[in-house]
Motif scaffolding. Structure first.
Motif, short mmCIF file in Angstrom:
data_model
loop_
_atom_site.label_atom_id
_atom_site.label_comp_id
_atom_site.label_asym_id
_atom_site.label_seq_id
_atom_site.Cartn_x
_atom_site.Cartn_y
_atom_site.Cartn_z
N HIS A 77 40.55 47.23 37.98
CA HIS A 77 41.42 47.56 39.11
C HIS A 77 40.66 47.68 40.42
O HIS A 77 41.20 47.39 41.49
N SER A 78 39.39 48.11 40.36
CA SER A 78 38.63 48.28 41.60
C SER A 78 38.27 46.96 42.25
O SER A 78 37.84 46.95 43.40
N ASN A 79 38.45 45.85 41.53
CA ASN A 79 38.27 44.54 42.16
C ASN A 79 39.60 43.79 42.27
O ASN A 79 39.62 42.58 42.42
N ILE A 80 40.69 44.55 42.19
CA ILE A 80 42.02 43.99 42.45
C ILE A 80 42.65 44.73 43.63
O ILE A 80 43.01 44.12 44.64
N VAL A 81 42.76 46.05 43.49
CA VAL A 81 43.51 46.85 44.46
C VAL A 81 42.95 46.73 45.89
O VAL A 81 43.73 46.55 46.84
N PRO A 82 41.63 46.82 46.12
CA PRO A 82 41.15 46.68 47.50
C PRO A 82 41.51 45.34 48.13
O PRO A 82 41.76 45.27 49.35
N TRP A 83 41.53 44.28 47.31
CA TRP A 83 41.88 42.96 47.84
C TRP A 83 43.38 42.86 48.12
O TRP A 83 43.79 42.22 49.10
N GLN A 84 44.20 43.51 47.28
CA GLN A 84 45.63 43.57 47.56
C GLN A 84 45.87 44.30 48.88
O GLN A 84 46.68 43.87 49.71
N MET A 85 45.18 45.42 49.06
CA MET A 85 45.33 46.17 50.31
C MET A 85 44.90 45.34 51.51
O MET A 85 45.54 45.37 52.57
N LEU A 86 43.82 44.58 51.34
CA LEU A 86 43.33 43.71 52.41
C LEU A 86 44.37 42.65 52.75
O LEU A 86 44.63 42.37 53.93
N CYS A 87 44.95 42.03 51.73
CA CYS A 87 45.95 40.98 51.97
C CYS A 87 47.19 41.55 52.66
O CYS A 87 47.76 40.91 53.55
#
Length: 404
Positions: free
Chosen positions: A122-132
């Motif tokens: 999740h720590s390499n999914i959620v930050p990128w979702q937030m960025l997008c």
């Protein structure tokens, strides 16, 4: 071959008993145990040179600063970074990934694409979702197959001139699958994308050569490689780190401050605001030395033997299914038994002194792919033994009998 009993003597906790039984610690994917030399090194810092760094002219400050920067250089050499200022101290992998995503918020724009894999923590999914969400970029996902391997043909098809970042883990925390990151990096660079590798699960098992990989960023945690909790590293290529804005503002990361304008410090201090985990950073270097003294070739041979034996023994149990059956794996076995919830197995074998992880392992998309609530994950380290695996297998058999 390693003298396993001699190595085990380095780890005080391995002689502990849990619920009256000898501890069998198979939750190394969550955090590794610490050798006495690491424990002593942390105490030594506080006993002998405790002081803030980079700011004092007094002797203790200089000693602490020197020890901290020596550790940075050790880690530079360990991962083969070109410059020591490409090595940033963080609190862990999650911190490193968020530092990068924060920086890319000033670079991405609507229509850009970020590619992640379906195997991510999740720590390499959620930050990128937030960025997008923040930038209007689109998140694309590399699919996986039933063996837990990424489908490279699908990855190739996802790439285009719109792809600005590709981010994947080196090794899956939930399945132990080793991803073909060198291929992924090469293909991503061919379309001009930057690449971040989540190396949290890789660094306990192998030495990443960041120049050979040619990745733009590589993030990992210290606590999974015999180091202290609250420590980590973000490697970044010099050019990229110079492009990204600071992640936090405060002391140490500045060159000059006035109320009209602030200018930022040079690398690496630009990204290291505030008083860091000084003891942790120094002791992470001790942990790296310890692992290199054992030798990663030796570590890999021991862990391959553990993985092979565990896979063979567990598959003797009727109704047991292993998830993540790809050819290239680290020493992780993730499994379930038909009709039994993984939590129930984990709870029973804990009473027998066996520590495994149960649940979705912060990788819910993987569990959704297999249509399961979670798995029982046994993750092995070089200090584990074949005999411990046999103890676990017998415990799982007992739990199955009790729950059937």
């Amino acid at each position: 071959m390693l003298d396993i009993q001699k190595i085990r003597a380095d780890f005080p906790i391995l002689s502990e008993k849990v619920n009256g039984k000898p501890l069998v610690y198979f939750d190394n994917g969550a955090t590794s145990q610490k050798p006495q030399i690491v424990i002593d090194a942390e105490a030594k810092y506080y006993q002998e040179i405790n002081a803030n760094i980079h700011r004092g002219v007094h002797t203790l400050s200089q000693l602490a600063t020197d020890a901290y920067e020596i550790s940075r250089v050790k880690i530079q050499h360990h991962i083969n970074a070109k410059f020591s200022h490409e090595v940033l101290f963080t609190s862990g992998t999650t911190h490193g990934i968020n530092l990068v995503t924060n920086g890319f918020a000033s670079i991405l724009k609507p229509g850009d694409e970020v590619v992640v894999s379906s195997l991510e923590h999740h720590s390499n999914i959620v930050p990128w979702q937030m960025l997008c969400e923040k930038t209007g970029a689109t998140l694309k996902v590399i699919p996986m197959n039933e063996n837990g391997e990424l489908i490279m043909e699908a990855f190739d098809a996802l790439l285009s001139a719109k792809t600005k970042v590709v981010t994947v883990n080196h090794i899956s925390n939930a399945l132990g699958i080793i991803n073909p990151i060198k291929y992924i990096i090469e293909k991503a660079h061919a379309v001009g994308a930057a690449v971040l590798i989540d190396g949290a699960q890789a660094v306990p098992h192998l030495k990443p050569d960041v120049q050979d990989l040619d990745c733009d960023f590589y993030a990992f945690s210290g606590h999974k490689m015999c180091g202290p909790t609250g420590t980590g590293i973000l490697y970044g290529k010099e050019d990229w780190l110079n492009k990204l804005p600071p992640y936090q503002g405060g002391g140490e990361m500045i060159k000059e401050v006035t109320f009209e304008k602030t200018t930022y410090a040079d690398l690496p201090h630009k990204f290291e605001a505030g008083t860091p985990n000084i003891a942790g950073g120094i002791v992470l270097g001790t942990a790296v030395d310890y692992l290199n003294n054992i030798g990663f070739d030796n570590i890999q041979k021991q862990e391959e033997a553990l993985l092979e034996h565990a896979t063979k023994r567990l598959l003797e149990i009727e109704g047991l299914k292993i998830y993540g059956t790809g050819k290239n794996k680290a020493s992780v076995v993730s499994f379930n038994i038909d009709g039994i919830h993984p939590y129930d197995i984990g709870s029973i074998i804990d009473k027998l002194g066996i520590a495994v992880r149960t649940g979705h392992h912060c990788a819910q998309p993987i569990m959704n792919f297999f249509c399961i609530p979670g798995t029982i994950r046994a993750s092995f380290s070089f200090y584990n033994t074949i005999e411990e695996i046999d103890v676990m297998v017998e415990a799982v058999k007992k739990a199955k009998t009790m729950l059937s």
